[in-house]
Design a protein around this motif. Sequence first.
Motif, PDB file in Angstrom:
ATOM      1  N   ALA B  16       6.098  10.907 -25.213  1.00  0.00           N
ATOM      2  CA  ALA B  16       5.659   9.611 -24.698  1.00  0.00           C
ATOM      3  C   ALA B  16       4.868   9.811 -23.420  1.00  0.00           C
ATOM      4  CB  ALA B  16       6.851   8.713 -24.430  1.00  0.00           C
ATOM      5  N   ALA B  17       5.384  10.693 -22.554  1.00  0.00           N
ATOM      6  CA  ALA B  17       4.686  10.939 -21.290  1.00  0.00           C
ATOM      7  C   ALA B  17       3.333  11.580 -21.547  1.00  0.00           C
ATOM      8  CB  ALA B  17       5.545  11.834 -20.394  1.00  0.00           C
ATOM      9  N   HIS B  18       3.303  12.549 -22.470  1.00  0.00           N
ATOM     10  CA  HIS B  18       2.046  13.249 -22.745  1.00  0.00           C
ATOM     11  C   HIS B  18       0.996  12.308 -23.330  1.00  0.00           C
ATOM     12  CE1 HIS B  18       3.878  17.554 -22.818  1.00  0.00           C
ATOM     13  NE2 HIS B  18       3.927  16.962 -21.649  1.00  0.00           N
ATOM     14  N   ALA B  19       1.486  11.260 -23.995  1.00  0.00           N
ATOM     15  CA  ALA B  19       0.542  10.350 -24.637  1.00  0.00           C
ATOM     16  C   ALA B  19       0.040   9.278 -23.679  1.00  0.00           C
ATOM     17  CB  ALA B  19       1.205   9.700 -25.848  1.00  0.00           C
ATOM     18  N   ALA B  20       0.437   9.403 -22.402  1.00  0.00           N
ATOM     19  CA  ALA B  20       0.132   8.317 -21.461  1.00  0.00           C
ATOM     20  C   ALA B  20      -1.363   8.131 -21.287  1.00  0.00           C
ATOM     21  CB  ALA B  20       0.773   8.619 -20.119  1.00  0.00           C
ATOM     22  N   SER B  21      -1.782   6.881 -21.387  1.00  0.00           N
ATOM     23  CA  SER B  21      -3.176   6.537 -21.118  1.00  0.00           C
ATOM     24  C   SER B  21      -3.152   5.484 -20.020  1.00  0.00           C
ATOM     25  CB  SER B  21      -3.837   6.003 -22.384  1.00  0.00           C
ATOM     26  OG  SER B  21      -5.133   5.552 -22.064  1.00  0.00           O
ATOM     27  N   VAL B  22      -3.776   5.794 -18.905  1.00  0.00           N
ATOM     28  CA  VAL B  22      -3.706   4.871 -17.768  1.00  0.00           C
ATOM     29  C   VAL B  22      -5.108   4.503 -17.286  1.00  0.00           C
ATOM     30  CG1 VAL B  22      -1.458   5.700 -16.982  1.00  0.00           C
ATOM     31  CG2 VAL B  22      -3.542   6.820 -16.148  1.00  0.00           C
ATOM     32  N   THR B  23      -5.172   3.356 -16.633  1.00  0.00           N
ATOM     33  CA  THR B  23      -6.425   2.917 -16.016  1.00  0.00           C
ATOM     34  C   THR B  23      -6.287   3.071 -14.507  1.00  0.00           C
ATOM     35  OG1 THR B  23      -6.784   1.328 -17.786  1.00  0.00           O
ATOM     36  CG2 THR B  23      -7.999   0.970 -15.732  1.00  0.00           C
ATOM     37  N   ILE B  85      -2.805   1.283 -13.258  1.00  0.00           N
ATOM     38  CA  ILE B  85      -1.533   1.850 -12.783  1.00  0.00           C
ATOM     39  C   ILE B  85      -1.593   2.064 -11.273  1.00  0.00           C
ATOM     40  CG2 ILE B  85      -2.217   4.274 -13.173  1.00  0.00           C
ATOM     41  CD1 ILE B  85       0.848   4.485 -14.146  1.00  0.00           C
ATOM     42  N   ALA B  86      -2.810   2.246 -10.765  1.00  0.00           N
ATOM     43  CA  ALA B  86      -3.046   2.394  -9.323  1.00  0.00           C
ATOM     44  C   ALA B  86      -4.542   2.247  -9.119  1.00  0.00           C
ATOM     45  CB  ALA B  86      -2.577   3.756  -8.828  1.00  0.00           C
ATOM     46  N   VAL B  87      -4.937   2.213  -7.876  1.00  0.00           N
ATOM     47  CA  VAL B  87      -6.363   2.091  -7.550  1.00  0.00           C
ATOM     48  C   VAL B  87      -6.707   3.110  -6.480  1.00  0.00           C
ATOM     49  CG1 VAL B  87      -8.027   0.597  -6.351  1.00  0.00           C
ATOM     50  CG2 VAL B  87      -6.611  -0.351  -8.159  1.00  0.00           C
ATOM     51  N   VAL B  88      -7.823   3.807  -6.683  1.00  0.00           N
ATOM     52  CA  VAL B  88      -8.350   4.623  -5.591  1.00  0.00           C
ATOM     53  C   VAL B  88      -9.052   3.649  -4.647  1.00  0.00           C
ATOM     54  CG1 VAL B  88     -10.034   6.389  -4.933  1.00  0.00           C
ATOM     55  CG2 VAL B  88      -8.596   6.709  -6.965  1.00  0.00           C
ATOM     56  N   ALA B  89      -8.536   3.525  -3.436  1.00  0.00           N
ATOM     57  CA  ALA B  89      -8.970   2.453  -2.528  1.00  0.00           C
ATOM     58  C   ALA B  89      -9.840   3.009  -1.406  1.00  0.00           C
ATOM     59  CB  ALA B  89      -7.754   1.747  -1.962  1.00  0.00           C
ATOM     60  N   PRO B  90     -10.748   2.178  -0.890  1.00  0.00           N
ATOM     61  CA  PRO B  90     -11.772   2.678   0.033  1.00  0.00           C
ATOM     62  C   PRO B  90     -11.211   3.274   1.328  1.00  0.00           C
ATOM     63  CG  PRO B  90     -11.780   0.278  -0.034  1.00  0.00           C
ATOM     64  CD  PRO B  90     -10.879   0.736  -1.128  1.00  0.00           C
ATOM     65  N   MET B  91     -12.007   4.150   1.903  1.00  0.00           N
ATOM     66  CA  MET B  91     -11.556   4.840   3.109  1.00  0.00           C
ATOM     67  C   MET B  91     -11.843   4.040   4.375  1.00  0.00           C
ATOM     68  SD  MET B  91     -14.562   7.661   3.114  1.00  0.00           S
ATOM     69  CE  MET B  91     -13.671   8.681   4.255  1.00  0.00           C
ATOM     70  N   LEU B  92     -12.444   2.883   4.221  1.00  0.00           N
ATOM     71  CA  LEU B  92     -12.776   2.081   5.396  1.00  0.00           C
ATOM     72  C   LEU B  92     -11.568   1.224   5.782  1.00  0.00           C
ATOM     73  CD1 LEU B  92     -14.863   1.205   7.458  1.00  0.00           C
ATOM     74  CD2 LEU B  92     -15.763  -0.402   5.797  1.00  0.00           C
ATOM     75  N   GLY B  93     -11.089   1.441   7.000  1.00  0.00           N
ATOM     76  CA  GLY B  93      -9.859   0.808   7.450  1.00  0.00           C
ATOM     77  C   GLY B  93      -9.879  -0.705   7.372  1.00  0.00           C
ATOM     78  N   ALA B 103      -2.789  -6.073  -2.820  1.00  0.00           N
ATOM     79  CA  ALA B 103      -1.998  -5.027  -3.474  1.00  0.00           C
ATOM     80  C   ALA B 103      -0.526  -5.415  -3.517  1.00  0.00           C
ATOM     81  CB  ALA B 103      -2.181  -3.703  -2.734  1.00  0.00           C
ATOM     82  N   MET B 104      -0.073  -6.020  -2.432  1.00  0.00           N
ATOM     83  CA  MET B 104       1.330  -6.471  -2.365  1.00  0.00           C
ATOM     84  C   MET B 104       1.596  -7.537  -3.419  1.00  0.00           C
ATOM     85  SD  MET B 104       4.123  -6.153  -0.427  1.00  0.00           S
ATOM     86  CE  MET B 104       4.452  -6.447   1.288  1.00  0.00           C
ATOM     87  N   GLU B 105       0.676  -8.472  -3.527  1.00  0.00           N
ATOM     88  CA  GLU B 105       0.842  -9.578  -4.480  1.00  0.00           C
ATOM     89  C   GLU B 105       0.782  -9.074  -5.923  1.00  0.00           C
ATOM     90  OE1 GLU B 105      -1.866 -12.821  -3.618  1.00  0.00           O
ATOM     91  OE2 GLU B 105      -1.887 -13.330  -5.744  1.00  0.00           O
ATOM     92  N   GLN B 106      -0.157  -8.159  -6.168  1.00  0.00           N
ATOM     93  CA  GLN B 106      -0.353  -7.668  -7.545  1.00  0.00           C
ATOM     94  C   GLN B 106       0.552  -6.475  -7.871  1.00  0.00           C
ATOM     95  OE1 GLN B 106      -2.440  -9.021  -9.751  1.00  0.00           O
ATOM     96  NE2 GLN B 106      -3.612 -10.415  -8.452  1.00  0.00           N
ATOM     97  N   LYS B 107       1.206  -5.940  -6.832  1.00  0.00           N
ATOM     98  CA  LYS B 107       2.093  -4.777  -6.990  1.00  0.00           C
ATOM     99  C   LYS B 107       1.344  -3.564  -7.563  1.00  0.00           C
ATOM    100  CE  LYS B 107       6.413  -7.389  -7.459  1.00  0.00           C
ATOM    101  NZ  LYS B 107       5.883  -8.643  -6.878  1.00  0.00           N
ATOM    102  N   ILE B 108       0.214  -3.273  -6.938  1.00  0.00           N
ATOM    103  CA  ILE B 108      -0.620  -2.139  -7.369  1.00  0.00           C
ATOM    104  C   ILE B 108      -0.631  -1.084  -6.261  1.00  0.00           C
ATOM    105  CG2 ILE B 108      -2.936  -1.387  -8.039  1.00  0.00           C
ATOM    106  CD1 ILE B 108      -3.518  -4.260  -8.882  1.00  0.00           C
ATOM    107  N   PRO B 109      -0.272   0.147  -6.570  1.00  0.00           N
ATOM    108  CA  PRO B 109      -0.363   1.196  -5.554  1.00  0.00           C
ATOM    109  C   PRO B 109      -1.824   1.510  -5.216  1.00  0.00           C
ATOM    110  CG  PRO B 109       0.915   1.946  -7.468  1.00  0.00           C
ATOM    111  CD  PRO B 109       0.316   0.632  -7.831  1.00  0.00           C
ATOM    112  N   LEU B 110      -2.089   1.665  -3.928  1.00  0.00           N
ATOM    113  CA  LEU B 110      -3.428   2.019  -3.462  1.00  0.00           C
ATOM    114  C   LEU B 110      -3.408   3.477  -2.985  1.00  0.00           C
ATOM    115  CD1 LEU B 110      -4.321  -1.119  -1.261  1.00  0.00           C
ATOM    116  CD2 LEU B 110      -4.750  -0.761  -3.701  1.00  0.00           C
ATOM    117  N   LEU B 111      -4.308   4.285  -3.542  1.00  0.00           N
ATOM    118  CA  LEU B 111      -4.413   5.693  -3.147  1.00  0.00           C
ATOM    119  C   LEU B 111      -5.663   5.825  -2.279  1.00  0.00           C
ATOM    120  CD1 LEU B 111      -3.989   7.204  -6.754  1.00  0.00           C
ATOM    121  CD2 LEU B 111      -2.180   6.419  -5.195  1.00  0.00           C
ATOM    122  N   THR B 112      -5.493   6.089  -1.014  1.00  0.00           N
ATOM    123  CA  THR B 112      -6.645   6.086  -0.123  1.00  0.00           C
ATOM    124  C   THR B 112      -6.672   7.326   0.772  1.00  0.00           C
ATOM    125  OG1 THR B 112      -7.918   4.729   1.438  1.00  0.00           O
ATOM    126  CG2 THR B 112      -5.530   4.842   1.773  1.00  0.00           C
TER     127      THR B 112
END
Lengths: 306, 369
Positions: B16-23, B85-93, B103-112
């Motif tokens: 199941a893990a190997h078959a993971a397809s994420v956006t 599943i997460a978002v690569v988020a901009p480097m501008l503070g 992100a808090m409202e939508q419960k989406i992790p931001l990777l910045t």
Amino acid sequence: MLALQLLFNALALGAAYALVALGFVLILNATGAVNFAQGDLVMAGGYGGLVLARMLPVPGVVLLPLLMAGMAALGLMVALVAYFPLRRRPPEAVFISTIAIGIILQNGTNILFGPELARTPALLGDGEFRWLDGVGGGLVVSAQSVAIIVVAALLIAGLHLLFSRTQFGRRLRATAQDREVASAIGIPVDAMVAATFAVGVALAGAAGLLLARGFFVTPNDGGNYMLKAYIAVTIGGWGSIPGAVAGAALIALFEVVFPALPALVPALGGPAFSQNGATIVLDALILVILVARPQGLFGEASKARA
Amino acid sequence: MKRIAACLLLTAAASAAHAASVTLPVLVPLTGFLAVEGASQRNGAILALSTPPAGVTAKYDVSDTGVSPEVAVNALERAAGDKPIAVVAPMLGTQMLAMLPVAMEQKIPLLTISGTAAITRQGNPYIFRFFPDDATTKIAQVRFALENKGVKKPAVIYQTTAYGQSGHAEIVNALKKAGIVPVYEEALDVAVKDMAPVLAKARAAGADSLIVHLHGGPSALLLKAAAASGLGLPIIAGSGLSQPSTINLLEPAELAGVCAETSSSPVSAESPAMQGFLDAYRRKFNADPDGFALAQYDGTMMALEAVAKGATTPAALTQALSSGSYAGLAMTYKSNGRGDMAHSAVIICYDGKSRIPKVVAHYTNAAAD
């Protein structure tokens, strides 16, 4: 010696800014409309120089006439796309169309060249001359700065001769002064306006080549140059060619000499002489000029200010 | 029988893990004054997303957030519709600060990789920063200046942007803790062309060094002016100077003796793994990577590794990133409880002969020392 160094730096920077402002004011006079793409055309000139340098590995001074010819062609295209179809509409239509041209140029160069800083070839070389090394840090004069001053002076002188000594120049001036009367006496006004776009954009291209060596170029630089042209023309006199040159020189003095005054006169200091302070003082000066002398330092050829 | 059943269950779970397809959308500044750094961020993310761990498929779109908070927020709200599943988020503070409530409202992790200290101080559990914050990098910069260069009377030159202000505050704090007050400080707009005035004032103030926190272009202009004027003072710059595209505008001689802080220096290829990253990046993008690219690569890879291990929902990924650690190429990443994942910085120096810097000092947990 520091004072001399700063004045020389300001002269070189002001010379390049003068070309930006001249191109702006020529188109303003010919059309009565502000060309908001002028800054982005300067930026495009920098990238044009870069492209030419890749094709022809020769000094920048050889590339300059080629670049100006190419930029003149671009100027004709800008006139055809952004001015002529809208010339009978309210002036705001041309403002918006030139803003659109600027955005297209900015995003187009970003796609073609990427966002990284780029650098054009030196006009003659990267050498520098040092005098009086032992006296107050000495005076360092780069070959590029000398070339900028000389090239800008030649272009400005050439422009003066074009306008004052040639029939073509007189027709351009007549068109700038009153398009309806010029048309009534048989001057091909549309061709003159198109030619003015060509000359104005060629000057922007030359400025782009000159500036992008020492200060680099990125696709986002246009807005800053546009602002400088606008300020130079406002200070010097809306529509005044000598005023545009004087305004550009004043901007350069405020960028280079004014913030360095505490290093020259230790009694001076404080926030007013920081780089940001210098910008605030310059902008305050513009407000004073607008109130006390709305025609600018060198009078006003055009009645409407955008 | 029980063992066989357990094995089957494990195998099923692994499948199941190997078959993971994420956006995992990539929202970064590709136009505006952070376009160069934003392109590095994008490239690092894309390199990771195009080479995910076995069994993971990552779908992504790249969106330009420019430099406006509104554009960034709109981009995040649009991306949320794709159930990422997460978002690569901009480097501008400033953009990150605006995106955090969404992100808090939508419960989406931001990777910045934004360095702005404030973004992880908002009590938001969905922010994960894979670039050392200014408190870490600026302390490393100041410590190197004091300990290795013997700096006592620095001039501090910084940018007027949020990046510059945040770094400036950390530099001055670090100097203050060492009992040092800068003899000269100046904030520069990104449009400043001629650096002669600022250098003249630093010299007139009696500075024995320059501690610089500028973006890439202004850093290059400052170094050119310093070399032309024969300034002769040690220069310890910020991470803006670690970008290869900036360095390529300078002659090696103009870089002689100049040092800079950064999270990592992939072009220095300190390890075989780093060399592998360098080679892969050059093949894919025909350019040299900087510390921003590697940080975003590591951060995105940490998320994808977590997905490969079964964290296939935003909530599970948030939990995995909050509690796990990951040995990336640049450093080991682990949250400090606020989402700060990176706690190391390096100092690079140029020898005046090459544009490839040498890593001369590593600082780990410098902010906690």
